[in-house]
Design an enzyme around this catalytic site. Structure first.
Site, PDB file in Angstrom:
ATOM      1  N   SER A  57       0.842  -1.199   0.000  1.00  0.00           N
ATOM      2  CA  SER A  57       0.000   0.000   0.000  1.00  0.00           C
ATOM      3  C   SER A  57       0.869   1.238   0.000  1.00  0.00           C
ATOM      4  O   SER A  57       2.015   1.211   0.472  1.00  0.00           O
ATOM      5  CB  SER A  57      -0.901   0.013   1.237  1.00  0.00           C
ATOM      6  OG  SER A  57      -1.542   1.263   1.391  1.00  0.00           O
ATOM      7  N   TYR A  70      -2.991  -0.760  10.285  1.00  0.00           N
ATOM      8  CA  TYR A  70      -2.975  -1.067   8.853  1.00  0.00           C
ATOM      9  C   TYR A  70      -1.655  -0.647   8.216  1.00  0.00           C
ATOM     10  O   TYR A  70      -1.015  -1.422   7.509  1.00  0.00           O
ATOM     11  CB  TYR A  70      -4.143  -0.352   8.169  1.00  0.00           C
ATOM     12  CG  TYR A  70      -4.198  -0.551   6.666  1.00  0.00           C
ATOM     13  CD1 TYR A  70      -4.732  -1.704   6.125  1.00  0.00           C
ATOM     14  CD2 TYR A  70      -3.710   0.437   5.800  1.00  0.00           C
ATOM     15  CE1 TYR A  70      -4.787  -1.888   4.739  1.00  0.00           C
ATOM     16  CE2 TYR A  70      -3.757   0.265   4.428  1.00  0.00           C
ATOM     17  CZ  TYR A  70      -4.292  -0.900   3.902  1.00  0.00           C
ATOM     18  OH  TYR A  70      -4.336  -1.072   2.544  1.00  0.00           O
TER      19      TYR A  70
END
Length: 678
Positions: free
Chosen positions: A555, A568
């Site tokens: 990400s 996350y």
């Protein structure tokens, strides 16, 4: 008349081709003759409709027929230069074609055009080939069928065989068909119904005779040490051997695999005569063109350890390659095509089953089906006589036939990911599904792995049939579940070449609201899950010896400090560093490891739909439905990122153009300056 003749032919062909007792996939051909009006002269002419080259009877449509003028077909007899130059007649068929379109005429066109019958079937039934390959096949033909079926000695398919059968039919007015030595059967009739009836009569009569007169144990005594292992044990052993055997079959060129533990195979491998019969090889041209002249048989008992089996398989591979090279060198002539590879396409493991290989899954599966046909043929021939296939010299004349080589050269260029098997986690929706869809479009076989089995299977079905995609269940936090998923994957396609660690989840919370459970939940699925999947698949990639790719869908957050998502972002940073570590560790095995850093993939995303989107929208103070547009406006390119954009990056990273790239992270975020890699 023309329309009805073609329609009746297609209907008959589909019925015959859909019955495995009658013929195998793409085996055999059928024809019909009828009258039509010449659109140029307005005169009535006789036409031949015949299944074209490369078609399959079971799925034949009108476009798969070649249509030829019978007056010109018959005239070819007058210019036939003789058996030494009969291959030239295939090109001559083009001058007898009627109209445009349709399929290219096959080598068997002469058989259909020259035999004086309105309807002709040429088929490859196991029972018929059993008689055709029996040592005393000619005598048996007379005994079983009387004067209704005539023996035709082996001759390679071609114009001369068509002339031979035509002459035999004329000389035997009571005959309804013939047994082609070493090959198959041909039947005919005045109507489509009669031809089909005659074909089925020959097949069932042969079956009934073998059943009534055949020996009880045609393959010899049962060998206790080679009896089939229990289902779970044999499938576990098959999975443990799959990578080694695929590497063996792919030494010269990459192959996709298929595994079967069909009872026919297991019974054959448990018999005393299996080694002797396997060494004789197959006989029908349709068989050995797909299975090679003979299989590779592991000569260890069913209970042999995986380690001992692997060591012996590698020794046998060396012996097989030497033996095949000798076969090629013994029979090759100055104008023979180059040797296409010396690796086996069929590998037999007593107590376990059969591994078969091809340029794609369908070809691999069909090769296995053909070898089961060959086992049935050997059983039938040994039941009533002695199995006596055509000679290696004749096999070579077909395997390396200039016409077969030309057919291979006409095949379309393989797609970028042909022969590759991709395993994608979290692939039932969103980014994972887009990746799997793209890789399948690029020619790969894909395994859709997801926590939700029903959705995984549904996604796989949307991509293609089981020759293209399969859906498997996996919990990436469970090592045992991952091991089962990997086993099922290698049994489905023979091995694994591309691993995409995509499974993910997210909870959007600031530090003070993030619980230990929140932290563990996300790290278990992404950081730990990626580690476990990579660890389980790396031995497959290494043992195959074919290189491979591991892709981490990380990400933008792995390098960008965004608000309210510590768990996350931290686990994504963990994944990003796994890329670097594994690139170094697996590089010596030719395995590339790369990562992709997407951002703001809202549309179709399972993560966003599960609450992440609502949380992020709340963080930014915007309506959730505007989140994609919001992300787009904060990028340099002002473009929304879609799952397909990530899939495109995976395709490039795993394709041939970036063969020398490893340890790379590619941003797919439409441009976020704060996430630029430094």
């Amino acid at each position: 008349m023309a329309d009805s003749a073609a329609a009746d032919l297609i209907a008959r062909s589909n019925r015959l081709g859909s019955d495995p007792r009658v013929t195998n996939y793409a085996g055999g051909n059928t024809s019909a003759k009828g009258l039509a009006t010449d659109p140029v002269t307005g005169e009535e002419i006789e036409l031949l409709w015949v299944k074209g080259s490369g078609g399959d009877l079971g799925t034949l449509t009108e476009s798969g027929l070649a249509v030829l003028r019978m007056d010109r077909m018959r005239a070819l007899v007058d210019v036939y230069p003789g058996v030494e130059r009969e291959d030239e007649m295939v090109a001559a068929f083009d001058y007898a074609l009627h109209g445009k379109g349709g399929a290219a005429p096959s080598i068997d066109t002469a058989m259909h055009g020259l035999v004086n019958a309105k309807h002709v079937d040429h088929l490859h039934p196991d029972s018929g080939i059993a008689i055709a390959t029996a040592k005393d096949g000619e005598k048996l033909t007379k005994k079983i069928f009387g004067d209704k079926v005539v023996w035709v000695p082996w001759r390679r398919p071609g114009f001369q065989l068509g002339l031979d059968i035509a002459a035999i039919k004329e000389a035997n007015p009571n005959a309804i068909g013939c047994i082609l030595g070493g090959h198959g059967i041909t039947a005919w009739g005045d109507t489509s119904k009669e031809a089909e009836k005659n074909s089925l009569w020959i097949i069932t009569t042969a079956e009934d005779y073998i059943a009534a007169k055949g020996k009880k144990n045609p393959f010899g005594r049962e060998v206790k040490k080679n009896l089939a292992l229990p289902v779970a044990e044999r499938r576990a052993k098959a999975a443990a051997l799959a990578a080694t055997i695929r590497g063996i079959a792919s030494h010269d060129r990459p192959m996709v695999g298929h595994f079967t533990d069909d009872q026919v195979v297991l019974d054959f491998l448990a018999s005393a005569n299996a080694p002797k019969l396997a060494a004789l090889g197959t006989s029908c041209p349709d068989h050995f063109l797909r299975t090679k002249v003979k299989p590779m048989l592991l000569d260890l008992p069913a209970g042999a350890s995986v380690e001992d089996s692997i060591a012996r398989l590698k020794q046998l591979h060396e012996e097989y390659r030497k033996d095949y090279t000798k076969y090629y060198e013994k029979h090759a002539t100055a104008d023979s095509p180059a040797m296409r590879g010396a690796d086996p396409l069929i590998v037999l493991v007593p107590g376990v089953g059969m591994f078969s290989y091809g340029a794609n899954k369908q070809t691999a599966r069909v090769a296995g089906e053909f070898y089961i046909n060959a086992i049935n043929v050997m059983r039938g021939a040994e039941s009533i006589s002695t199995y006596a296939p055509i000679s290696d010299a004749e096999k070579f004349r077909i395997e390396y036939w200039a016409l077969e080589e030309a057919k291979l050269q006409r095949l379309p260029k393989p797609k970028s990911h042909a022969t590759r098997v991709a395993l994608v986690t979290g692939a039932a929706s969103g980014i994972g599904k887009a990746i799997a869809t793209r890789l399948a479009a690029d020619g790969a076989c894909v395994v859709i792995a997801d926590l939700d089995l029903a959705k995984a299977q549904e996604a796989a079905a949307e991509i293609g049939n089981t020759d293209v995609a399969v859906g498997l269940q996996v919990n990436v936090t469970d090592a045992a579940a991952i091991e089962k998923m990997v086993h099922d994957a290698v049994l489905a396609f023979g091995g694994i070449d591309i691993v995409v660690n995509n499974a993910g989840v997210s909870l959007s919370k600031p530090l003070l609201e993030t619980t230990e459970a929140d932290w563990d939940f996300q790290h278990d699925i992404m950081a730990k899950g990626s580690f476990l999947v990579s660890k389980a698949t790396a031995p497959i990639l290494i043992e195959q010896g074919m290189g491979g790719d591991v892709i981490y869908i990380s990400s933008k957050n792995s390098v960008f400090a965004g608000p309210n998502n510590i768990a996350y972002s931290a686990t994504k940073a963990d994944q990003a560093h796994q890329v670097r570590l594994l690139a170094v560790e697996l590089g010596e095995h030719g395995v590339k490891v790369n990562g992709i850093n997407p951002d703001g993939v809202v549309r179709g995303s399972g993560i966003f739909a599960a609450g992440w989107g609502a949380n992020r929208a709340k963080t930014y103070g915007i309506p959730e439905e505007d989140l994609g547009k919001f992300y787009a406006q904060r990028t340099i390119l002002k473009r929304e990122v879609l799952p397909e954009n990530v899939a495109n990056a995976v395709s490039v990273l795993t394709g041939p153009d970036l063969s020398h790239t490893t340890g790379l992270h590619i941003p797919v975020d439409a441009g976020v300056a704060a996430a630029f890699l430094r």
